[in-house]
Design a protein around this motif. Structure first.
Motif, PDB file in Angstrom:
ATOM      1  N   GLY A 173      -4.201 -46.163 -49.610  1.00 50.05           N
ATOM      2  CA  GLY A 173      -5.691 -46.444 -50.051  1.00 50.05           C
ATOM      3  C   GLY A 173      -6.202 -45.498 -51.100  1.00 50.05           C
ATOM      4  N   GLU A 174      -5.227 -44.559 -51.565  1.00 47.40           N
ATOM      5  CA  GLU A 174      -5.777 -43.446 -52.560  1.00 47.40           C
ATOM      6  C   GLU A 174      -5.642 -44.182 -53.973  1.00 47.40           C
ATOM      7  N   SER A 175      -6.667 -43.617 -54.715  1.00 48.53           N
ATOM      8  CA  SER A 175      -6.796 -44.193 -55.836  1.00 48.53           C
ATOM      9  C   SER A 175      -5.586 -43.700 -56.810  1.00 48.53           C
ATOM     10  N   LYS A 176      -4.907 -44.562 -57.481  1.00 50.87           N
ATOM     11  CA  LYS A 176      -3.817 -44.159 -58.355  1.00 50.87           C
ATOM     12  C   LYS A 176      -4.218 -43.159 -59.673  1.00 50.87           C
ATOM     13  N   SER A 177      -5.542 -43.613 -60.136  1.00 47.11           N
ATOM     14  CA  SER A 177      -5.592 -42.908 -61.299  1.00 47.11           C
ATOM     15  C   SER A 177      -6.242 -41.474 -60.983  1.00 47.11           C
ATOM     16  N   ARG A 178      -6.752 -41.214 -59.738  1.00 48.50           N
ATOM     17  CA  ARG A 178      -6.964 -39.695 -59.398  1.00 48.50           C
ATOM     18  C   ARG A 178      -5.804 -38.969 -58.854  1.00 48.50           C
ATOM     19  N   GLY A 179      -4.775 -39.658 -58.574  1.00 44.41           N
ATOM     20  CA  GLY A 179      -3.401 -39.145 -58.048  1.00 44.41           C
ATOM     21  C   GLY A 179      -3.391 -39.191 -56.628  1.00 44.41           C
ATOM     22  N   LEU A 180      -2.043 -39.278 -56.194  1.00 48.18           N
ATOM     23  CA  LEU A 180      -1.941 -39.333 -54.667  1.00 48.18           C
ATOM     24  C   LEU A 180      -1.695 -38.092 -54.058  1.00 48.18           C
ATOM     25  N   ASP A 236       6.599 -41.869 -60.307  1.00 51.11           N
ATOM     26  CA  ASP A 236       6.585 -43.003 -59.387  1.00 51.11           C
ATOM     27  C   ASP A 236       7.830 -43.153 -58.891  1.00 51.11           C
ATOM     28  N   PHE A 237       8.942 -42.944 -59.450  1.00 51.87           N
ATOM     29  CA  PHE A 237      10.258 -42.982 -59.126  1.00 51.87           C
ATOM     30  C   PHE A 237      11.050 -41.540 -59.328  1.00 51.87           C
ATOM     31  N   VAL A 238      12.250 -41.553 -58.470  1.00 54.20           N
ATOM     32  CA  VAL A 238      12.996 -40.483 -58.684  1.00 54.20           C
ATOM     33  C   VAL A 238      13.308 -40.080 -59.950  1.00 54.20           C
ATOM     34  N   TYR A 239      13.927 -41.177 -60.503  1.00 55.95           N
ATOM     35  CA  TYR A 239      14.416 -40.978 -61.846  1.00 55.95           C
ATOM     36  C   TYR A 239      13.527 -41.719 -63.059  1.00 55.95           C
ATOM     37  N   ARG A 240      13.143 -41.175 -63.959  1.00 59.16           N
ATOM     38  CA  ARG A 240      12.292 -41.763 -65.192  1.00 59.16           C
ATOM     39  C   ARG A 240      13.091 -42.993 -65.633  1.00 59.16           C
ATOM     40  N   SER A 241      12.585 -44.063 -66.143  1.00 65.03           N
ATOM     41  CA  SER A 241      13.260 -45.209 -66.657  1.00 65.03           C
ATOM     42  C   SER A 241      14.402 -45.061 -67.576  1.00 65.03           C
ATOM     43  N   ARG A 242      15.194 -45.771 -67.848  1.00 63.63           N
ATOM     44  CA  ARG A 242      16.402 -45.630 -68.547  1.00 63.63           C
ATOM     45  C   ARG A 242      16.001 -45.377 -70.112  1.00 63.63           C
ATOM     46  N   VAL A 243      15.087 -46.387 -70.412  1.00 64.45           N
ATOM     47  CA  VAL A 243      14.529 -46.118 -71.745  1.00 64.45           C
ATOM     48  C   VAL A 243      13.980 -44.673 -72.050  1.00 64.45           C
ATOM     49  N   ALA A 244      13.198 -44.409 -70.974  1.00 66.01           N
ATOM     50  CA  ALA A 244      12.539 -42.958 -71.429  1.00 66.01           C
ATOM     51  C   ALA A 244      13.589 -41.884 -71.289  1.00 66.01           C
ATOM     52  N   SER A 245      14.528 -41.949 -70.494  1.00 68.94           N
ATOM     53  CA  SER A 245      15.478 -40.878 -70.185  1.00 68.94           C
ATOM     54  C   SER A 245      16.418 -40.841 -71.461  1.00 68.94           C
ATOM     55  N   ASN A 263       6.600 -38.623 -71.047  1.00 67.07           N
ATOM     56  CA  ASN A 263       5.641 -37.448 -70.971  1.00 67.07           C
ATOM     57  C   ASN A 263       4.724 -37.168 -69.743  1.00 67.07           C
ATOM     58  N   ALA A 264       5.074 -38.183 -68.808  1.00 71.50           N
ATOM     59  CA  ALA A 264       4.541 -37.996 -67.406  1.00 71.50           C
ATOM     60  C   ALA A 264       5.376 -36.537 -66.668  1.00 71.50           C
ATOM     61  N   SER A 265       4.452 -35.950 -66.003  1.00 70.77           N
ATOM     62  CA  SER A 265       4.857 -34.804 -65.465  1.00 70.77           C
ATOM     63  C   SER A 265       5.914 -35.021 -64.229  1.00 70.77           C
ATOM     64  N   ALA A 266       6.981 -34.165 -64.398  1.00 68.79           N
ATOM     65  CA  ALA A 266       7.891 -34.737 -63.065  1.00 68.79           C
ATOM     66  C   ALA A 266       7.615 -34.651 -61.781  1.00 68.79           C
ATOM     67  N   THR A 267       6.223 -33.939 -61.614  1.00 67.60           N
ATOM     68  CA  THR A 267       5.976 -33.913 -60.249  1.00 67.60           C
ATOM     69  C   THR A 267       5.070 -35.249 -59.939  1.00 67.60           C
ATOM     70  N   ASP A 268       4.796 -36.205 -60.964  1.00 70.50           N
ATOM     71  CA  ASP A 268       4.027 -37.312 -60.984  1.00 70.50           C
ATOM     72  C   ASP A 268       4.719 -38.774 -61.090  1.00 70.50           C
ATOM     73  N   TRP A 319       1.507 -30.237 -51.970  1.00 71.61           N
ATOM     74  CA  TRP A 319       2.745 -29.678 -52.410  1.00 71.61           C
ATOM     75  C   TRP A 319       3.986 -30.463 -51.922  1.00 71.61           C
ATOM     76  N   VAL A 320       4.265 -31.235 -51.125  1.00 74.65           N
ATOM     77  CA  VAL A 320       5.197 -31.626 -50.589  1.00 74.65           C
ATOM     78  C   VAL A 320       5.304 -33.424 -50.647  1.00 74.65           C
ATOM     79  N   LYS A 321       6.384 -33.650 -51.494  1.00 70.21           N
ATOM     80  CA  LYS A 321       6.558 -35.275 -51.788  1.00 70.21           C
ATOM     81  C   LYS A 321       7.921 -35.641 -51.579  1.00 70.21           C
ATOM     82  N   ILE A 322       8.230 -36.806 -50.811  1.00 65.98           N
ATOM     83  CA  ILE A 322       9.667 -36.950 -50.468  1.00 65.98           C
ATOM     84  C   ILE A 322       9.577 -38.521 -51.177  1.00 65.98           C
ATOM     85  N   GLN A 323      10.610 -38.831 -51.818  1.00 63.70           N
ATOM     86  CA  GLN A 323      10.753 -40.090 -52.395  1.00 63.70           C
ATOM     87  C   GLN A 323      12.065 -40.776 -52.074  1.00 63.70           C
ATOM     88  N   GLY A 324      12.043 -41.839 -51.862  1.00 64.18           N
ATOM     89  CA  GLY A 324      13.304 -42.881 -51.581  1.00 64.18           C
ATOM     90  C   GLY A 324      13.547 -43.797 -52.610  1.00 64.18           C
TER      91      GLY A 324
END
Lengths: 402, 455
Positions: free
Chosen positions: B348-355, B177-186, B170-175, B418-423
């Motif tokens: 140093g950003e706050s995770k709960s406020r979003g990066l 933490d990983f490119v793919y959701r966890s296996r159990v979620a997917s 239920n986390a938004s695809a934009t938010d 607006w722009v995010k890159i994940q590896g």
């Protein structure tokens, strides 16, 4: 009181544990193939699967089942309909694979088993008697016994329990492991001609039952070379070249036994080659035949000993050699003497016919009426009594003609 | 397929990643002017967005009954206080390399994973709504719903949206933490479906609940082939709690939850199948099921400062009524899995406020926000029955299962809002490799780089 209750519960648990396939101690394959007993085998197949198995009986689709023999229940076996002319939806011949779904599972040391519906044989005993003769003459042959088969507790008729020709069989009869085993599949009228230099075409005729993962070149180039050499001109080296790919003496012996049995659908069959396996040892190119499916034997008592001998390229050219022809006649004579010795073949025919008679009469799916079954059974007994004399006479005549 | 240890074959992937970075830079340059001035436009209802002159000051109150266009977080159209409509768009491109065949041609280095557009907004403070559509997809409609929100304790959502099950799903695809959701979620979480849901927050927002009824049990449990079975009418419930919410310390963010679903699955082979992160099969689920499907999930999350830890456990059972060789019941088909993940915002950003709002965004000369992430997870298939020998028979009581254990190490780079890159580098290990994508190897590596542009 409580002590007795505990003992009773313990005995009950021990009995239940004892019924599991993995903890069988006393039962062996010798018990399963004991032809003195009419066995009872029960298969349990989900009703929807059974419906589909019957509806799609022409396809080799595996369905899950449990097999129960005596107190042994083998779970999660794979069952499929087998046979060519004998394929049937009402009385299906079945191949049972014990480890297709369950890795490592065996039944009495067997990985697979055949339940032969015996449909082509109105007497139901030709297959058994034929294999018995092969074995008595020292040729590797599947062990067999008879059973009443029940599927989901409904009687299906008399079946032969047949040892599958597989790696286990090769190990038992030839003492070999790792060889190449092929089941001949009847797809065309084949008379041992050279079909093509491409190995792929032989894949359709000879289905690999071991080493299935290997390339066509590895599997089939020795088979292609066999039939190529068989059909080469006779230049004085023919026998040497062909002997690189087949044991000619064993081949002639095999055909001689089939001929004694008046086989109409064997290596020298009415419509080309049929009903055999081909085997070659690991690292070798020489093949040998293994017998299979002999329920169209006992055709007629005076079945000629050179019936269709000219049709098959390999057999025709092999018999052109004096020593191989002499061997052929010797094996025929030996068949006749073994069959006649103490009236062995006739006694066996009488014994097994008596063993299955009641079950056969109750078998509503057999191909003929009870009267026709009785007549066919009587004919087999007569054949068993009289065939030897005819063959001996023919062998003597053939020797004299030379 | 690229072998990680093979330097020569690694190069094409690097080239693709360079292309991706270039694309990111171009996108960034396009976005920067907008972000620099937080564009705020006012138009009348008939004028076009582009033709409207910019205003330097907030709209005066007398103009509230007119249409206005604003662009702060998103392009937005507003009609006074009555209506707000935000325009949304998201574009994602992936570069994937794996030791397992992915089914994609080697030459196709960039996979456009998502091109999604939509709107969301609010009407008179009473109704929230969202319409989202994937471009070029066989099943294009994503979230399409309205949410009646007059009372915080009892709100009603109707339409197509995600079933309230699983934190990760239920986390938004934009938010993510990983490119793919966890296996159990997917694989195990239901995903979206049509339905109605009552939800709300109670006890000063300490408790949040969601209860709903849906047509089916979500699109994660359905393949396009249509040859397999899935759950019908589905009841779902989820409760989340922040038991330390009143605390002044970081522990206030701790959140725990539990969820369930219940539905009936008709007779057939189920669509819940074992797939690796890059969609290779390791358990085909070729077994008969029939009867109730029940999901249960537990979840927990804590986001102290720049850190976060999150974990879930999901268990799905499919009953197999009448499926034995004797037409009797078999033990339930059991699928279960878990994951535990952690992140650290290095900048140093706050995770709960979003990066997504970096302290030092790139367009202001900064480096954006950098986050490191790691996840350990396992997804396994089997049966509740464990007597006798395990078997692959479609009617086995003791199913010979399989499992996928994965470790993912990742880095997320938020250049700006607006722009995010994940590896991500993923190492997966198949329990029974003979039934996995590489029968002679138990473990294998995959790498994914995702470029994401969100408007």
């Amino acid at each position: 009181m409580n002590h007795h209750r505990v003992v009773r519960v313990g005995l009950l648990l021990a009995a239940l544990v004892g019924t599991d396939a993995r903890s069988v101690g006393a039962q062996t394959t010798a018990d399963l193939f004991d032809s003195q007993t009419l066995h009872e085998i029960r298969l349990f197949i989900n009703s929807k699967d059974l419906q589909e198995l019957r509806a799609r009986y022409t396809e080799n689709i595996y369905f899950p089942a449990d097999l129960l023999w005596r107190t042994i229940r083998v779970r999660d076996v794979a069952v499929r309909v087998r046979g060519v002319a004998s394929r049937s939806a009402t009385k299906p011949g079945l191949e049972i694979d014990f480890n297709r779904y369950t890795p490592g599972q065996e039944f009495l040391g067997l990985h697979s088993l055949v339940l032969d519906n015996l449909l082509p044989d109105p007497a139901l005993i030709r297959e058994f008697l034929s294999m018995s003769l092969f074995a008595r003459l020292g040729e590797p042959a599947p062990r067999e016994s008879f059973c009443r088969l029940y599927i989901n507790n409904v009687y299906q008729g008399v079946y032969a329990i047949v040892e599958a020709v597989d790696a286990d069989f090769v190990a038992r009869t030839l003492g070999e492991c790792g060889g190449y085993l092929f089941e001949y599949k009847y797809v065309l009228a084949f008379y041992a001609e050279h079909l093509s230099d491409e190995v792929g075409i032989y894949r359709h005729l000879f289905e690999a039952r071991t080493h299935q993962g290997e390339s066509d070149e590895v599997l089939y180039s020795p088979i292609r070379d066999l039939f190529r050499e068989v059909n080469q001109p006779d230049d004085g080296m023919w026998r040497d070249r062909v002997s690189q790919y087949i044991d000619l003496a064993q081949f002639v012996t095999h055909v001689a036994i089939e001929m004694f049995l008046a086989e109409n659908d064997g290596v020298i069959g009415a419509a080309g080659m049929a009903n055999f396996y081909l085997y070659r040892s690991a690292g070798q190119t020489v093949h040998r035949l293994l017998v299979w499916d002999k329920d169209t034997t006992f055709q007629q008592i005076d079945w000629p000993i050179f019936q269709r001998a000219d049709e098959n390229a390999l057999f025709r050219r092999a018999l052109a050699f004096e020593d191989l022809r002499a061997l052929y006649l010797d094996v025929l004579e030996r068949c006749a003497r073994v069959a006649a010795e103490d009236d062995w073949l006739a006694s066996e025919a009488t014994r097994v016919a008596s063993l299955i008679a009641d079950a056969a009469h109750e078998d509503i799916w057999k191909p003929v009426s009870n009267n026709a079954y009785d007549e066919a059974s009587e004919f087999v007994k007569t054949f068993a009594r009289e065939r030897s004399a005819y063959v001996l006479e023919e062998v003597a005549r053939a020797r004299g003609a030379r | 397929m690229t072998v990680l240890a093979d330097g020569v074959r690694y190069l094409p992937c690097l080239r693709a990643e360079v292309k991706l970075a270039t694309a990111a830079a171009i996108a960034l340059s396009l976005v920067t002017p907008v972000t620099a001035q937080s564009l705020r436009l006012t138009t009348d209802a008939s004028s076009s967005i582009g033709a409207a002159p910019p205003l330097q000051d907030p709209a005066p109150r007398r103009q509230q009954s007119k249409w206005r266009f604003r662009w702060e977080e998103h392009p937005s159209v507003r009609l006074g206080d009555w209506l707000r409509v935000d325009l949304r768009a998201r574009f994602q491109g992936d570069v994937r390399r794996s030791e397992v065949p992915t089914g994609e041609p080697e030459s196709r280095s960039v996979d456009i994973a998502r091109r999604r557009v939509g709107i969301d907004g609010r009407f008179r403070g009473l109704l929230d709504f969202q319409v989202e559509r994937e471009l070029h997809d066989d099943n294009p409609w994503r979230d399409v719903y309205v949410d009646y929100r007059q009372f915080e304790g009892v709100q009603v959502r109707v339409g197509k949206f995600k079933l309230p099950f699983s934190l990760d799903e239920n986390a938004s695809a934009t938010d993510l933490d990983f490119v793919y959701r966890s296996r159990v979620a997917s694989v195990l979480a239901p995903g979206r479906d049509r339905g109605v849901m009552v939800h709300g927050r109670l006890l000063s927002r300490t408790i949040e609940y969601e209860v709903g009824v849906f047509d089916r049990d979500g699109d994660n449990a359905r393949s396009k082939s249509g040859k397999r079975v899935f759950g019908g009418r589905t009841t779902v419930g989820r409760v989340r709690a922040r038991p330390f919410r009143s605390s002044k310390s970081a522990i206030a963010d701790v959140e725990v939850g539990a969820a369930f679903t219940s539905s009936d699955v008709p007779e057939g082979f189920p669509d819940l199948r074992g797939r690796t992160a890059l969609d290779a099969s390791f358990f085909p689920s070729n077994l008969w099921v029939s009867g109730p499907r029940r999901r249960a999930g537990l979840e927990a999350r804590w986001r102290p400062g720049p850190f976060s830890v999150q974990s879930e456990y999901i268990r799905v059972t499919d009953e197999r009524h009448g499926q034995s060789v004797e037409d009797t019941d078999l033990s339930a088909f059991l699928t279960e899995g878990w994951y535990a993940s952690a992140t650290w915002a290095v900048t140093g950003e706050s995770k709960s406020r979003g990066l997504d709002v970096p302290r030092r965004p790139v367009q202001r000369g900064g480096f954006g926000a950098i986050e490191l992430a790691a996840r350990l997870e396992k997804l396994s298939f089997g049966s509740e029955g464990r007597a006798g020998l395990p078997s692959t028979s479609p009617r086995a009581d003791f199913v010979l299962g399989n499992s996928d254990r994965a470790v993912t190490i990742g880095v997320n780079w938020y250049l700006n809002r607006w722009v995010k890159i994940q590896g991500n580098v993923i190492r997966e290990q198949i329990g029974d490799p003979t039934r996995g994508p590489l029968p002679d190897r138990a473990s294998f590596w995959s790498r994914v780089v995702r470029f994401q542009l969100t408007i």
